[in-house]
Write a protein that holds these residues in place. Structure first.
Motif, PDB file in Angstrom:
ATOM      1  N   GLY A  53      35.676  32.492  41.415  1.00  0.00           N
ATOM      2  CA  GLY A  53      37.088  32.602  40.896  1.00  0.00           C
ATOM      3  C   GLY A  53      38.447  33.227  41.235  1.00  0.00           C
ATOM      4  O   GLY A  53      38.174  33.457  42.541  1.00  0.00           O
ATOM      5  N   CYS A  54      38.759  34.027  39.866  1.00  0.00           N
ATOM      6  CA  CYS A  54      40.086  34.200  40.431  1.00  0.00           C
ATOM      7  C   CYS A  54      39.845  35.614  40.588  1.00  0.00           C
ATOM      8  O   CYS A  54      39.160  36.255  40.122  1.00  0.00           O
ATOM      9  CB  CYS A  54      41.090  34.023  39.969  1.00  0.00           C
ATOM     10  N   LEU A  68      50.521  31.156  31.990  1.00  0.00           N
ATOM     11  CA  LEU A  68      49.644  30.299  33.214  1.00  0.00           C
ATOM     12  C   LEU A  68      49.064  29.183  32.759  1.00  0.00           C
ATOM     13  O   LEU A  68      49.018  28.533  31.593  1.00  0.00           O
ATOM     14  CB  LEU A  68      48.763  31.552  32.134  1.00  0.00           C
ATOM     15  N   TYR A  69      49.246  28.454  34.114  1.00  0.00           N
ATOM     16  CA  TYR A  69      48.393  26.961  33.412  1.00  0.00           C
ATOM     17  C   TYR A  69      48.435  26.868  34.966  1.00  0.00           C
ATOM     18  O   TYR A  69      48.285  26.796  35.901  1.00  0.00           O
ATOM     19  CB  TYR A  69      50.085  26.353  33.789  1.00  0.00           C
ATOM     20  N   PHE A  70      46.473  25.613  34.899  1.00  0.00           N
ATOM     21  CA  PHE A  70      45.634  24.952  35.471  1.00  0.00           C
ATOM     22  C   PHE A  70      45.870  24.188  36.053  1.00  0.00           C
ATOM     23  O   PHE A  70      45.776  23.265  35.115  1.00  0.00           O
ATOM     24  CB  PHE A  70      44.221  26.017  35.148  1.00  0.00           C
ATOM     25  N   ASP A  73      45.550  29.567  45.172  1.00  0.00           N
ATOM     26  CA  ASP A  73      44.985  28.921  44.953  1.00  0.00           C
ATOM     27  C   ASP A  73      43.441  29.328  45.394  1.00  0.00           C
ATOM     28  O   ASP A  73      43.112  30.351  46.281  1.00  0.00           O
ATOM     29  CB  ASP A  73      44.588  28.163  46.311  1.00  0.00           C
ATOM     30  N   HIS A  74      42.671  28.590  44.512  1.00  0.00           N
ATOM     31  CA  HIS A  74      41.501  29.784  44.764  1.00  0.00           C
ATOM     32  C   HIS A  74      40.123  28.319  44.120  1.00  0.00           C
ATOM     33  O   HIS A  74      40.284  27.204  44.556  1.00  0.00           O
ATOM     34  CB  HIS A  74      40.822  30.044  42.750  1.00  0.00           C
ATOM     35  N   HIS A  97      58.990  35.280  31.896  1.00  0.00           N
ATOM     36  CA  HIS A  97      57.889  35.712  32.218  1.00  0.00           C
ATOM     37  C   HIS A  97      58.046  35.200  33.677  1.00  0.00           C
ATOM     38  O   HIS A  97      58.132  33.104  33.292  1.00  0.00           O
ATOM     39  CB  HIS A  97      56.889  35.972  31.354  1.00  0.00           C
ATOM     40  N   PRO A  98      56.739  35.285  34.857  1.00  0.00           N
ATOM     41  CA  PRO A  98      56.644  34.792  35.862  1.00  0.00           C
ATOM     42  C   PRO A  98      56.080  32.817  35.508  1.00  0.00           C
ATOM     43  O   PRO A  98      55.485  33.343  34.911  1.00  0.00           O
ATOM     44  CB  PRO A  98      56.165  35.327  36.836  1.00  0.00           C
ATOM     45  N   ILE A  99      56.437  32.224  35.694  1.00  0.00           N
ATOM     46  CA  ILE A  99      55.402  30.650  35.763  1.00  0.00           C
ATOM     47  C   ILE A  99      54.282  31.108  36.616  1.00  0.00           C
ATOM     48  O   ILE A  99      54.556  31.022  37.958  1.00  0.00           O
ATOM     49  CB  ILE A  99      55.861  29.877  35.698  1.00  0.00           C
ATOM     50  N   GLN A 100      53.503  30.828  35.678  1.00  0.00           N
ATOM     51  CA  GLN A 100      52.047  31.413  37.404  1.00  0.00           C
ATOM     52  C   GLN A 100      51.448  30.069  37.200  1.00  0.00           C
ATOM     53  O   GLN A 100      50.333  29.396  36.239  1.00  0.00           O
ATOM     54  CB  GLN A 100      51.369  32.001  36.010  1.00  0.00           C
ATOM     55  N   LEU A 101      51.232  28.974  38.161  1.00  0.00           N
ATOM     56  CA  LEU A 101      49.656  27.792  38.704  1.00  0.00           C
ATOM     57  C   LEU A 101      49.032  28.208  39.271  1.00  0.00           C
ATOM     58  O   LEU A 101      48.197  28.492  39.898  1.00  0.00           O
ATOM     59  CB  LEU A 101      50.773  26.604  38.955  1.00  0.00           C
ATOM     60  N   VAL A 102      47.684  28.105  39.073  1.00  0.00           N
ATOM     61  CA  VAL A 102      46.376  28.027  39.537  1.00  0.00           C
ATOM     62  C   VAL A 102      45.783  26.817  40.453  1.00  0.00           C
ATOM     63  O   VAL A 102      45.372  26.560  38.870  1.00  0.00           O
ATOM     64  CB  VAL A 102      45.923  28.918  38.657  1.00  0.00           C
ATOM     65  N   ASN A 103      45.707  26.427  41.193  1.00  0.00           N
ATOM     66  CA  ASN A 103      44.842  25.103  41.634  1.00  0.00           C
ATOM     67  C   ASN A 103      43.619  25.626  41.270  1.00  0.00           C
ATOM     68  O   ASN A 103      43.300  27.034  42.618  1.00  0.00           O
ATOM     69  CB  ASN A 103      45.332  24.764  42.889  1.00  0.00           C
TER      70      ASN A 103
END
Lengths: 251, 447
Positions: B442-443, B97-99, B204-205, B168-174
């Motif tokens: 939020g998410c 997870l990355y933001f 996207d959040h 593991h999936p790579i999750q990018l959260v904007n």
């Protein structure tokens, strides 16, 4: 159980029912016959509250309640069920989810908790066997890709699950072969109790043989013009409706 | 006269760039800086798109750019630690997870390290890899992309080494989170080498109530026989104007699936350009769009078959409530020589209210003579017969409507390969239909 008085109803501005009177007692099976366009299906749809049909006059009392004041879903909860003449396909809504939603809605109406998963699945299995519906139908969309016969069986299956007090079978026999008809009729008969009643719309003698109705009513041009026992049904099978129409015209 | 506003927006941002160029470049990196003046020239020459531009017919760019937005040229770090503030994961699906908060990649405080074969870093630190790929897939002289290229200062680079199977999936959260009206120019570069397999979850959040404008340009270079899934989840609100542009290049025998779910949007324009450059490449793109209020969700897709024997499929389903608008414009472009192309385009819209609007525009442009391309689109209302059937069985009308709407988009959700993600998305979609998915909290992946 059910008391219909002077019922008038129209669909798309056209008056179809012109003063229907009908009483159905506990434990009774009534057969409704009549030529095409006489108003049999309209009467069924009015009873279950289809918003396309407008009641202009008269009353319907169901176990002491004014049925016309209830929404279609509340009528269902009160115990009214209709086996549709042409059951709709609902792609993407699985039979299992559909039945669960129906059962839980009814339980909520009576202030009960949701049905436990294990109990629900066990019940589905039992009722499926009653009408010979395979397990794989439960994961398919409601009536999605079902044959005509499977749809009709599915209607009786749903009836078995929902345990209505009053069932309307709108030409459930049409389009069925002999074997399917027997399965459907046997299923229906197994569900009969002293407390449950039914109104069956049919054109066929076979259905009379299987169901052994208590009463037969003939609907012509929006009115019930003749009533009798099963014998009347057999007479119509033999002679058609014209002689009844003539009787009405001469009266 | 129509585009005075746009001209002024274009001019305004070019002026900002010219005046602040030193500061902007000082807080960026040489590769990104090297692309700026060309992008500024393009923008000056063509201006931001108007509705007369084929690909922006359904999205009002002028209106989106009209407010006075702040830009974080100084690269002031957001005061929050997103990893503590937003919890974002799908139960039973542990992701890397990355933001990105506004347009700042928050990689240094990420609690997890990329797994073997995966490099994830900020563009400012990417060096040679960035130089090799940056802005190379942007192929359509789009001026929103140009504006992004002119102003973007940082972004994320993901590199997956050849034959790496990323578990593991790579999750990018904007996340949009600012105390004042703000414009974010995000950038994402994905390079997946030959034979690698990876899944991305791109979210996207929005947090907070300020007006936001985000432009986000994603470039993805997919190597031979690589298999990549993108899952995009949009959970924005009416204060967000989002223009997301995706440029995807696929080499031979690669397989890419782009699967989007829009739960809430403000005004959202999704611009997708896919190029199938090698034989037997396969591209599947789909979206389940749920819009209400005055939301607008616009997908504009061009899949370009350059090589022979490639296959592409589009499956876009919209449920539009209230006064929302949904637009789908999908084009399959078969280049000369791209024989034995097969493609399928499906767009179906369910307008729940008479005031909802659906625009459907499937297009084919074919320059080869031996291809099989199908397309179809429908716009319809809820099936009243089915609705009554359900009510007769005791299912309350609101519940029946919900089941029918859910069923409508379920076809798209069923194409999500990750089982836990599929279940989670189905649950989120259900919450959304029930109106229990509150905005701006939020998410939503965690609750």
């Amino acid at each position: 159980m059910l008391e219909i008085k002077n019922l008038h109803a129209r669909v798309e501005g056209k008056e179809i029912l012109k003063g229907v009177n009908l009483c159905i007692g506990d434990g009774e099976v009534h057969v409704l016959m009549g030529p095409n366009g006489s108003g049999k299906s309209t009467l069924s749809h009015v009873l279950v509250g289809n918003p396309k049909y407008e009641v202009t006059e008269g009353s319907i009392t169901f176990n002491g309640k004014n049925l016309l004041e209830l929404s279609p879903e509340d009528r269902a909860h009160e115990g009214i069920f209709m086996s549709f003449q042409a059951p709709t396909e609902i792609p993407g809504v699985s039979m299992t989810n559909f039945m669960r939603a129906a059962i839980n809605a009814k339980r909520a109406y009576f202030g009960q908790d949701q049905i436990p998963a294990a109990e629900f699945l066990k019940m589905l299995k039992e009722k499926r066997k009653l009408v010979g519906l395979d397990a794989h139908f439960m994961s398919r969309g409601v009536n999605e890709g079902f044959s005509g016969g499977e749809r009709k069986r599915n209607e009786i299956f749903q009836m078995a699950v929902l345990e209505p007090l009053f069932s309307i079978l709108d030409e459930t026999d049409s389009g069925l072969d002999v074997d399917a008809l027997r399965i459907v009729a046997d299923g229906f008969n197994m569900l009969r109790t002293e407390k449950t009643s039914a109104m069956v719309i049919t054109h066929y003698q076979k259905m009379l043989d299987y169901l052994k109705p208590d009463f037969v009513h003939v609907l012509v041009d929006g009115r019930i013009v003749k009533e009798g026992t099963a014998a009347l049904g057999y007479e119509i099978e033999e002679r058609g409706f014209d002689w009844i129409k003539e009787e009405v015209n001469n009266a | 006269m129509l585009n005075v506003e746009t001209m002024s927006s274009s001019q305004q941002y070019i002026q900002l760039y010219e005046e602040q160029r030193a500061l902007l470049e000082q807080n960026s990196c040489p590769t990104m800086n090297a692309q700026r003046s060309k992008a500024a020239q393009l923008l000056a020459q063509k201006k931001l798109p108007t509705r007369r531009n084929e690909r922006y017919r359904y999205f009002n760019v002028q209106e989106a750019f009209a407010p006075d937005y702040g830009v974080n040229l100084l690269r002031t770090l957001p005061a929050i630690d997103p990893y503590a503030t937003y919890r974002c994961n799908v139960p039973n699906l542990s992701t890397q997870l990355y933001f990105v908060v506004n347009d700042t990649p928050m990689l240094h405080c990420a609690p997890n390290q990329p797994t073997e074969g995966v490099t994830i870093c900020a563009m400012r630190e990417a060096g040679a890899l960035l130089q090799e790929y940056y802005n190379k897939a942007v192929n359509d002289a789009d001026t929103v992309a140009a504006l992004n290229t002119m102003l973007a200062q940082d972004g994320i680079v993901v590199h997956v080494a050849a034959h790496t199977k990323v578990k593991h999936p790579i999750q990018l959260v904007n996340v949009c989170d600012a105390a004042m009206a703000m414009m974010s120019n995000r950038r994402l570069l994905i390079v997946v080498e030959e034979g690698a397999e990876v899944q991305f979850l791109l979210c996207d959040h929005v947090a907070g109530k300020s007006a936001y404008l985000t432009t986000q340009v994603t470039e993805a270079f997919i190597g031979r026989q690589a298999k990549v899934d993108f899952y995009t989840i949009e959970e924005n609100a009416d204060n967000v104007n989002k223009l997301a542009l995706y440029y995807v290049q696929q080499q031979a025998e690669s397989r890419v699936a782009m699967n989007g779910v829009t739960l809430h949007a403000g005004h959202s324009h999704n611009h997708v350009n896919v190029q199938l450059l090698g034989q037997h490449a396969d591209h599947f793109t789909a979206a389940a769009v749920i819009a209400g209020d005055r939301e607008l969700v616009d997908y504009n897709i061009v899949v370009e078959h350059v090589a022979e024997n490639c296959n592409s499929e589009m499956l876009y389903k919209y449920v539009l409530d209230d006064e929302s608008e949904g637009a789908f414009a999908g084009k399959v472009l078969v280049r000369e020589g791209a024989q034995h192309t097969t493609s399928q385009q499906t767009n179906a819209n369910l307008c729940v209210t008479p005031t909802a609007r659906a625009y459907a525009q499937p297009m084919l442009e074919i320059y080869a003579d031996d291809v099989k391309c199908n397309h179809g689109s429908t716009v319809g209302k809820l099936d009243e017969t089915a609705l009554f059937y359900m009510r007769q069985r005791g299912i309350p009308e609101t519940e029946a409507r919900l089941l029918l709407q859910h069923a409508f988009v379920n076809e798209v959700l069923q194409r999500v390969e990750l089982e836990h993600l599929r279940d989670r998305l189905a649950h989120l979609v259900e919450l959304r239909f029930r109106g229990e998915l509150s905005k701006c909290a939020g998410c939503k992946m965690c609750q």
